[in-house]
Design an enzyme around this catalytic site. Structure first.
Site, short mmCIF file in Angstrom:
data_model
loop_
_atom_site.label_atom_id
_atom_site.label_comp_id
_atom_site.label_asym_id
_atom_site.label_seq_id
_atom_site.Cartn_x
_atom_site.Cartn_y
_atom_site.Cartn_z
N ASP A 46 0.71 -1.14 0.11
CA ASP A 46 -0.08 -0.03 -0.07
C ASP A 46 0.82 1.14 0.17
OD1 ASP A 46 -2.60 1.56 0.54
OD2 ASP A 46 -1.83 1.99 2.31
N GLU A 118 -2.08 -5.10 -3.53
CA GLU A 118 -1.15 -4.50 -2.60
C GLU A 118 -0.09 -5.60 -2.03
OE1 GLU A 118 -4.04 -1.16 -0.81
OE2 GLU A 118 -3.69 -2.66 0.26
#
Length: 233
Positions: A46, A118
């Site tokens: 992320d 992610e």
């Protein structure tokens, strides 16, 4: 695993990183869920995604002020966008789940797809460093930057609504051509609607090319403003 690497365009030196990035917490027992599933990799990915996209925006959108850049960044790294990328790469089909779960069901959840996306970014970063992770994100997000938030998210649904409004059949997407090496393919997709000329688009994954094809038709037919001067998006 080799098929997944081919779709990602990255061959892992440490295969365990990719394995972990595709492991749902339900597949891990005991107290090792965070280390042996994708949870910690998701956290790292992320941050890598956010910085890479922020850098891309800063360099490619010189006319945008801070507020506009922030809104673009928020849209491009949101869970829905990450889930779209994961779906393009068919990551849900490769997920490992526990015996009480269904891979088909779990792998189709938008929240899980976003996590997988992610986690894969985090795994690529740990495996090969910033350059490899940046190249991966750039390949899959650059067209989204160019298209803009509304276009990249709504092109296919907008085209379907337009076709239905004109009494035309639902658009059908077909592979027109596949070029490039197995680890970095380029797809050309055709969108077919009886009664109008076919539209074409290219992308690193089928869904990305479908979005480009839908965008092209919408601009060609005057549904969306044409800022490409007649070129294929």
């Amino acid at each position: 695993m080799e098929e997944v690497e081919a779709r990602l365009g990255h061959i892992f030196s440490d295969k365990s990183l990719l394995d972990r990035a595709l492991t749902h917490p339900s597949a891990v027992s005991g107290t090792d869920k965070r280390d042996k599933s994708y949870q910690r990799l998701e956290f790292l990915g992320d941050r890598v995604l956010g910085l890479t996209v922020a850098d891309l925006l800063y360099r490619t959108m010189p006319a945008d002020d801070e507020g506009t850049l922030s809104r673009r960044l928020s849209d491009l790294v949101r869970a829905e966008t990450c889930a779209e990328v994961a779906a393009e790469l068919d990551l849900g089909q490769a997920i490992k789940v526990g015996p009480s779960e269904s891979r088909t069901v779990v792998g189709a959840r938008a929240s899980v797809l976003a996590d997988l996306c992610e986690a894969v970014i985090g795994a690529i970063y740990l495996d090969a460093g910033w350059g490899a992770a940046e190249a991966f994100v750039t390949r899959l997000w650059l067209s989204r930057l160019a298209a803009g938030p509304a276009l990249q998210r709504d092109a296919k649904s907008a085209l379907q609504e337009w076709a239905q409004g004109r009494g035309l059949p639902t658009p059908v997407y077909r592979v027109s051509e596949r070029t490039g090496p197995d680890h970095q393919p380029i797809f050309t997709m055709a969108v077919v609607i009886p009664g109008i000329e076919d539209g074409f688009g290219q992308g690193a994954a089928k869904r990305q090319a479908e979005i480009a094809a839908a965008t092209f038709v919408l601009k060609r037919e005057g549904v969306w403003p044409d800022d490409t001067k007649g070129g294929t998006p």
